[in-house]
Design a protein around this motif. Structure first.
Motif, PDB file in Angstrom:
ATOM      1  N   ALA A   8       0.831  -1.214   0.000  1.00 54.27           N
ATOM      2  CA  ALA A   8       0.000   0.000   0.000  1.00 54.27           C
ATOM      3  C   ALA A   8       0.861   1.258   0.000  1.00 54.27           C
ATOM      4  CB  ALA A   8      -0.934  -0.006   1.207  1.00 54.27           C
ATOM      5  N   ASP A  35       1.532  -2.557  -6.152  1.00 51.77           N
ATOM      6  CA  ASP A  35       0.173  -2.039  -6.363  1.00 51.77           C
ATOM      7  C   ASP A  35       0.019  -1.673  -7.840  1.00 51.77           C
ATOM      8  OD1 ASP A  35      -2.185  -0.590  -6.533  1.00 51.77           O
ATOM      9  OD2 ASP A  35      -1.804   0.584  -4.713  1.00 51.77           O
ATOM     10  N   PHE A  75      -4.391  -6.928   1.310  1.00 55.11           N
ATOM     11  CA  PHE A  75      -4.073  -5.703   0.563  1.00 55.11           C
ATOM     12  C   PHE A  75      -5.334  -5.103  -0.040  1.00 55.11           C
ATOM     13  CE2 PHE A  75      -2.683  -3.839  -3.614  1.00 55.11           C
ATOM     14  CZ  PHE A  75      -2.193  -2.661  -3.078  1.00 55.11           C
ATOM     15  N   GLY A 122      -6.478  -4.973  -3.146  1.00 56.80           N
ATOM     16  CA  GLY A 122      -6.269  -4.211  -4.377  1.00 56.80           C
ATOM     17  C   GLY A 122      -5.550  -5.086  -5.389  1.00 56.80           C
ATOM     18  N   VAL A 151      -2.669  -6.578  -7.665  1.00 57.78           N
ATOM     19  CA  VAL A 151      -1.223  -6.684  -7.507  1.00 57.78           C
ATOM     20  C   VAL A 151      -0.585  -7.135  -8.828  1.00 57.78           C
ATOM     21  CG1 VAL A 151       0.653  -7.903  -6.316  1.00 57.78           C
ATOM     22  CG2 VAL A 151      -1.344  -7.126  -5.020  1.00 57.78           C
TER      23      VAL A 151
END
Ligand code: TXA
Ligand code: MG
Length: 314
Positions: free
Chosen positions: A24, A42, A136, A138, A140
């Motif tokens: 992050a 990210d 996370f 999100g 990757v």
């Protein structure tokens, strides 16, 4: 660039949370999947994705595979289809990557797709990968966690041999089971095998009820690593320009007077993060594009490789 201390983390929840926090914050975290260890960043953060290329010392921008925890989450980024649903149902989570059209609202860095309109996406089965992706929360982006030109890593020791000091952390959860990269199937047209891998292509063909097309990897426009040549600006591109001609849009680097600047401070990671987006923006003006000299060191080599393709006669 061996300038950071690479943390060695375990698959315990506190360490997984730590790895997610590093992602992050824009850091690079190597993590196990059932195929090979991936070098994660990210996928929405252009600087973080650019740092992958720098850490791997990769001389060109190949599009990267985006990892998500489920088929449901995958549908936030790609246009779903019947064939995608069938393959996801049968093989996800697992060693299969699907190439599908990007959704307009994908929100990913253009460096992830190298400017393509498709995205390779994968749901890994490895419990530590699943835990990290969920923590996370999100997308990757992750290529194999090795330096360019070296062998794909199937243990944390392999990762450290190549990348110690160059990445924020490695999540060590033992050796990978499959040890071979994911099978990549293109579904933005008739199903095509882009790379053989962990799921046998016969099983995929059986399920779809039709043979998969295969790529002649020597054909310039079809080999996955070359797909980025599909995207080239419509306008003429001139490189190493110190004096712009009348009517040209100037893409700058370092302190200078120009229309868009890849990095006013001369930072190659920042420049890489901006490259594809700025090329798109300049192309939209319909005017010829001139590009200032970019140093041919570190990430500059990948930037210059991409620019040379954009400027190639066609
Ligand atoms: O098992 C794997 O797939 C591992 C783990 C970490 O997930 N990842 C991996 O990534 O092998 P990498 O970067 O080493 O290979 C990605 C391949 C490249 O050959 C790239 O050209 C292809 O995927 N690729 C990515 N996006 C694509 C796209 N939109 N169209 C065609 N090929 C694509
Ligand atoms: Mg690789």
């Amino acid at each position: 660039m061996n300038s950071q201390t690479t943390q060695i983390l375990t698959a315990e929840p506190a360490d997984v949370a730590r790895a997610a926090a590093l992602l992050a914050a824009g850091g690079l975290v190597a993590f196990p999947t059932e195929t090979v260890y991936g070098l994660g960043a990210d996928a929405r953060n252009g600087q973080a994705v650019a740092a992958i290329y720098a850490a791997k010392n990769r001389p060109s921008f190949n599009p990267l595979i985006v990892h998500v925890p489920s088929a449901e989450v995958a549908q936030r980024y790609v246009v779903w289809s019947e064939a995608a649903a069938q393959l996801a149902q049968a093989f996800w989570p697992g060693p299969l990557s699907l190439v599908l059209p990007l959704r307009p609202d994908h929100g990913l860095s253009e460096l992830v797709t190298a400017g393509l309109s498709t995205l390779a996406i994968r749901v890994p089965a490895h419990p530590a990968a699943q835990a990290l992706l969920r923590a996370f929360d999100g997308p990757v982006a992750a290529p194999s966690a090795n330096r360019s030109g070296r062998i794909s890593p199937t243990s944390a020791a392999h990762v450290l041999a190549d990348l110690d000091g160059r990445i924020a952390a490695v999540l060590d959860d033992g050796p990978c089971q499959v040890g071979l990269e994911s099978t990549i199937v293109g579904l933005d047209g008739p199903p095509v095998l882009l790379r053989p891998g962990g799921v046998p292509s016969e099983e995929i063909a059986d399920l779809l009820g039709a043979p998969l097309l295969t790529h002649d990897t020597t054909a310039p426009l079809t080999a996955p690593g070359q797909m980025m040549s599909h995207y080239a600006p419509k306008a003429a591109v001139r490189l190493n320009v110190t004096q712009r001609k009348t009517g040209e849009m100037l893409l700058g680097f370092g302190a200078m007077d120009c229309d868009l600047n890849l990095s006013p401070s001369g930072d190659l990671t920042e420049a890489a993060a901006h490259l594809f987006g700025f090329l798109h923006q300049l192309d939209a003006t319909g005017r010829p594009i001139a590009v200032a000299p970019i140093p041919n060191t570190g990430l500059g080599r990948a930037i210059n490789d991409r620019l040379a393709r954009a400027a190639a006669p066609r």
